[in-house]
Write a protein that holds these residues in place. Structure first.
Motif, PDB file in Angstrom:
ATOM      1  N   GLY A  84     -31.298   1.676  96.057  1.00  0.00           N
ATOM      2  CA  GLY A  84     -29.850   1.745  96.063  1.00  0.00           C
ATOM      3  C   GLY A  84     -29.145   0.613  95.339  1.00  0.00           C
ATOM      4  O   GLY A  84     -27.925   0.436  95.496  1.00  0.00           O
ATOM      5  N   PHE A  85     -29.893  -0.150  94.539  1.00  0.00           N
ATOM      6  CA  PHE A  85     -29.306  -1.265  93.803  1.00  0.00           C
ATOM      7  C   PHE A  85     -29.125  -0.906  92.331  1.00  0.00           C
ATOM      8  O   PHE A  85     -29.798  -0.019  91.796  1.00  0.00           O
ATOM      9  N   LYS A  86     -28.225  -1.613  91.680  1.00  0.00           N
ATOM     10  CA  LYS A  86     -28.101  -1.538  90.232  1.00  0.00           C
ATOM     11  C   LYS A  86     -28.998  -2.629  89.656  1.00  0.00           C
ATOM     12  O   LYS A  86     -28.924  -3.786  90.074  1.00  0.00           O
ATOM     13  N   ALA A  87     -29.871  -2.281  88.717  1.00  0.00           N
ATOM     14  CA  ALA A  87     -30.832  -3.244  88.163  1.00  0.00           C
ATOM     15  C   ALA A  87     -30.417  -3.687  86.769  1.00  0.00           C
ATOM     16  O   ALA A  87     -30.114  -2.863  85.899  1.00  0.00           O
ATOM     17  N   LYS A  88     -30.395  -5.003  86.556  1.00  0.00           N
ATOM     18  CA  LYS A  88     -30.153  -5.588  85.245  1.00  0.00           C
ATOM     19  C   LYS A  88     -31.449  -6.255  84.795  1.00  0.00           C
ATOM     20  O   LYS A  88     -31.946  -7.160  85.479  1.00  0.00           O
ATOM     21  N   LYS A  89     -31.987  -5.833  83.650  1.00  0.00           N
ATOM     22  CA  LYS A  89     -33.307  -6.291  83.211  1.00  0.00           C
ATOM     23  C   LYS A  89     -33.209  -7.315  82.084  1.00  0.00           C
ATOM     24  O   LYS A  89     -32.452  -7.136  81.134  1.00  0.00           O
ATOM     25  N   PHE A  90     -34.009  -8.384  82.220  1.00  0.00           N
ATOM     26  CA  PHE A  90     -34.034  -9.439  81.205  1.00  0.00           C
ATOM     27  C   PHE A  90     -35.488  -9.866  80.968  1.00  0.00           C
ATOM     28  O   PHE A  90     -36.209 -10.143  81.923  1.00  0.00           O
ATOM     29  N   GLU A  91     -35.884  -9.944  79.696  1.00  0.00           N
ATOM     30  CA  GLU A  91     -37.254 -10.335  79.364  1.00  0.00           C
ATOM     31  C   GLU A  91     -37.391 -11.823  79.106  1.00  0.00           C
ATOM     32  O   GLU A  91     -38.502 -12.328  78.918  1.00  0.00           O
ATOM     33  N   ASN A  92     -36.280 -12.528  79.091  1.00  0.00           N
ATOM     34  CA  ASN A  92     -36.330 -13.985  78.909  1.00  0.00           C
ATOM     35  C   ASN A  92     -35.109 -14.616  79.563  1.00  0.00           C
ATOM     36  O   ASN A  92     -34.150 -13.919  79.954  1.00  0.00           O
ATOM     37  N   ALA A  93     -35.145 -15.930  79.683  1.00  0.00           N
ATOM     38  CA  ALA A  93     -34.085 -16.646  80.381  1.00  0.00           C
ATOM     39  C   ALA A  93     -32.788 -16.691  79.581  1.00  0.00           C
ATOM     40  O   ALA A  93     -31.696 -16.607  80.150  1.00  0.00           O
ATOM     41  N   GLU A  94     -32.903 -16.838  78.270  1.00  0.00           N
ATOM     42  CA  GLU A  94     -31.706 -16.972  77.444  1.00  0.00           C
ATOM     43  C   GLU A  94     -30.804 -15.748  77.547  1.00  0.00           C
ATOM     44  O   GLU A  94     -29.575 -15.873  77.615  1.00  0.00           O
ATOM     45  N   SER A  95     -31.378 -14.578  77.539  1.00  0.00           N
ATOM     46  CA  SER A  95     -30.564 -13.360  77.641  1.00  0.00           C
ATOM     47  C   SER A  95     -29.862 -13.285  79.001  1.00  0.00           C
ATOM     48  O   SER A  95     -28.722 -12.830  79.099  1.00  0.00           O
ATOM     49  N   PHE A  96     -30.548 -13.749  80.042  1.00  0.00           N
ATOM     50  CA  PHE A  96     -29.922 -13.770  81.361  1.00  0.00           C
ATOM     51  C   PHE A  96     -28.762 -14.764  81.402  1.00  0.00           C
ATOM     52  O   PHE A  96     -27.702 -14.468  81.963  1.00  0.00           O
ATOM     53  N   LEU A  97     -28.948 -15.931  80.810  1.00  0.00           N
ATOM     54  CA  LEU A  97     -27.889 -16.946  80.813  1.00  0.00           C
ATOM     55  C   LEU A  97     -26.667 -16.458  80.042  1.00  0.00           C
ATOM     56  O   LEU A  97     -25.524 -16.756  80.416  1.00  0.00           O
ATOM     57  N   ARG A  98     -26.887 -15.699  78.979  1.00  0.00           N
ATOM     58  CA  ARG A  98     -25.749 -15.110  78.248  1.00  0.00           C
ATOM     59  C   ARG A  98     -25.014 -14.103  79.130  1.00  0.00           C
ATOM     60  O   ARG A  98     -23.784 -14.035  79.132  1.00  0.00           O
ATOM     61  N   TYR A  99     -25.766 -13.332  79.884  1.00  0.00           N
ATOM     62  CA  TYR A  99     -25.181 -12.346  80.802  1.00  0.00           C
ATOM     63  C   TYR A  99     -24.294 -13.025  81.847  1.00  0.00           C
ATOM     64  O   TYR A  99     -23.237 -12.498  82.220  1.00  0.00           O
ATOM     65  N   LEU A 100     -24.708 -14.202  82.308  1.00  0.00           N
ATOM     66  CA  LEU A 100     -23.936 -14.922  83.327  1.00  0.00           C
ATOM     67  C   LEU A 100     -22.534 -15.300  82.861  1.00  0.00           C
ATOM     68  O   LEU A 100     -21.655 -15.536  83.682  1.00  0.00           O
ATOM     69  N   SER A 101     -22.328 -15.351  81.557  1.00  0.00           N
ATOM     70  CA  SER A 101     -21.001 -15.706  81.051  1.00  0.00           C
ATOM     71  C   SER A 101     -19.991 -14.589  81.277  1.00  0.00           C
ATOM     72  O   SER A 101     -18.776 -14.816  81.198  1.00  0.00           O
ATOM     73  N   THR A 102     -20.472 -13.379  81.568  1.00  0.00           N
ATOM     74  CA  THR A 102     -19.573 -12.245  81.787  1.00  0.00           C
ATOM     75  C   THR A 102     -19.674 -11.657  83.183  1.00  0.00           C
ATOM     76  O   THR A 102     -18.755 -10.979  83.642  1.00  0.00           O
ATOM     77  N   ASP A 103     -20.763 -11.909  83.884  1.00  0.00           N
ATOM     78  CA  ASP A 103     -20.946 -11.329  85.218  1.00  0.00           C
ATOM     79  C   ASP A 103     -21.974 -12.144  86.000  1.00  0.00           C
ATOM     80  O   ASP A 103     -22.801 -12.844  85.412  1.00  0.00           O
ATOM     81  N   ILE A 104     -21.914 -12.053  87.323  1.00  0.00           N
ATOM     82  CA  ILE A 104     -22.889 -12.725  88.188  1.00  0.00           C
ATOM     83  C   ILE A 104     -23.462 -11.687  89.141  1.00  0.00           C
ATOM     84  O   ILE A 104     -22.710 -10.985  89.825  1.00  0.00           O
ATOM     85  N   PRO A 105     -24.777 -11.537  89.186  1.00  0.00           N
ATOM     86  CA  PRO A 105     -25.383 -10.522  90.057  1.00  0.00           C
ATOM     87  C   PRO A 105     -25.300 -10.927  91.523  1.00  0.00           C
ATOM     88  O   PRO A 105     -24.892 -12.041  91.865  1.00  0.00           O
ATOM     89  N   ASP A 106     -25.716 -10.017  92.383  1.00  0.00           N
ATOM     90  CA  ASP A 106     -25.730 -10.304  93.824  1.00  0.00           C
ATOM     91  C   ASP A 106     -27.021 -10.997  94.238  1.00  0.00           C
ATOM     92  O   ASP A 106     -27.063 -11.658  95.273  1.00  0.00           O
ATOM     93  N   LEU A 107     -28.075 -10.846  93.426  1.00  0.00           N
ATOM     94  CA  LEU A 107     -29.362 -11.491  93.716  1.00  0.00           C
ATOM     95  C   LEU A 107     -30.173 -11.532  92.427  1.00  0.00           C
ATOM     96  O   LEU A 107     -30.039 -10.657  91.565  1.00  0.00           O
ATOM     97  N   LEU A 108     -31.025 -12.545  92.309  1.00  0.00           N
ATOM     98  CA  LEU A 108     -31.898 -12.699  91.139  1.00  0.00           C
ATOM     99  C   LEU A 108     -33.354 -12.702  91.560  1.00  0.00           C
ATOM    100  O   LEU A 108     -33.747 -13.436  92.463  1.00  0.00           O
TER     101      LEU A 108
END
Length: 229
Positions: A27-51
């Motif tokens: 029942g969760f929405k999944a955001k997939k990242f293969e490296n840290a840099e792509s995740f850090l870029r994502y954080l500039s626009t949104d913050i997930p509920d859990l990592l």
């Protein structure tokens, strides 16, 4: 209730897809990242509920990511579950010391991982709902919401683990907590942490609290308690 977003950083594509699939089934929405840099870029626009964070990444070490997230006010309370092939106790303790909420080793059961995700989300959301100020006499003040501790109005810097232990003891003044009870309160299902780890953390906590450290009492054969004098 809004659908919660689970971010997953994992460089193994098969494992990444497996976790994402089970997250969606849960029942969760999944955001997939293969490296840290792509995740850090994502954080500039949104913050997930859990990592869910793999430690051995191709660009940035997972422990460094954990440390970075905890030092940023925008992500300091983001629940983190470390997922890794590293099984040494030292690695696990370091991960939890840096602020991870749970630690799962590979190979793992996707169902168990989702159960851990749900448990961490319940635990962290519960802490937010009970946000308050805890005072121990006139000397010690604990701001649960801001995760800050003051001794006679002077701020004391604690690790996340030290803060959780202090909060556990202070929520029930005078109650004696066994080491196992403290372990369960701070680390939940992470049973690999040993009783002696609590003793080490208590010593560091007392040292950092200075004169307020004496408020934490050892009860021979039982555990620890905190009480105002």
């Amino acid at each position: 209730m809004a659908e919660k977003t689970i971010a997953i950083i994992e460089d193994d594509k098969d494992i990444l897809e497996l976790i994402a699939l089970h997250a969606q089934k849960a029942g969760f929405k999944a955001k997939k990242f293969e490296n840290a840099e792509s995740f850090l870029r994502y954080l500039s626009t949104d913050i997930p509920d859990l990592l869910i964070l793999d430690l051995m990444l191709p660009d940035i070490d997972g422990l460094e990511i954990c440390k970075k997230l905890r030092s940023d006010p925008a992500t300091s309370k983001l629940p983190i579950i470390i997922l890794t092939a590293k099984i040494d106790e030292v690695d696990k303790i370091v991960g939890l010391e840096l602020g991870a909420d749970d630690y799962v080793t590979k190979p793992f059961s996707p169902r168990e991982l989702m159960a851990r995700v749900k448990a961490v989300l319940r635990r962290t959301s519960g802490e937010e709902q009970k946000a308050e100020i805890i005072k121990v006499g006139d000397m010690l003040t604990i701001d649960v919401n801001r995760m800050e501790v003051y001794v006679e109005n002077e701020k004391v810097d604690l690790t996340l683990t030290e803060f959780k232990i202090l909060k556990c003891l202070a929520e029930k003044l005078g109650w004696v907590f066994s080491r196992e009870q403290i372990l369960n309160s701070v680390w939940g299902s992470s049973k690999f942490i040993f009783d002696r780890t609590i003793d080490v953390h208590i010593k560091k906590l007392r040292d950092k609290l200075g004169k307020a450290g004496k408020l934490i009492k050892s009860v021979r054969g039982l555990g620890y308690k905190i009480e105002s004098e």
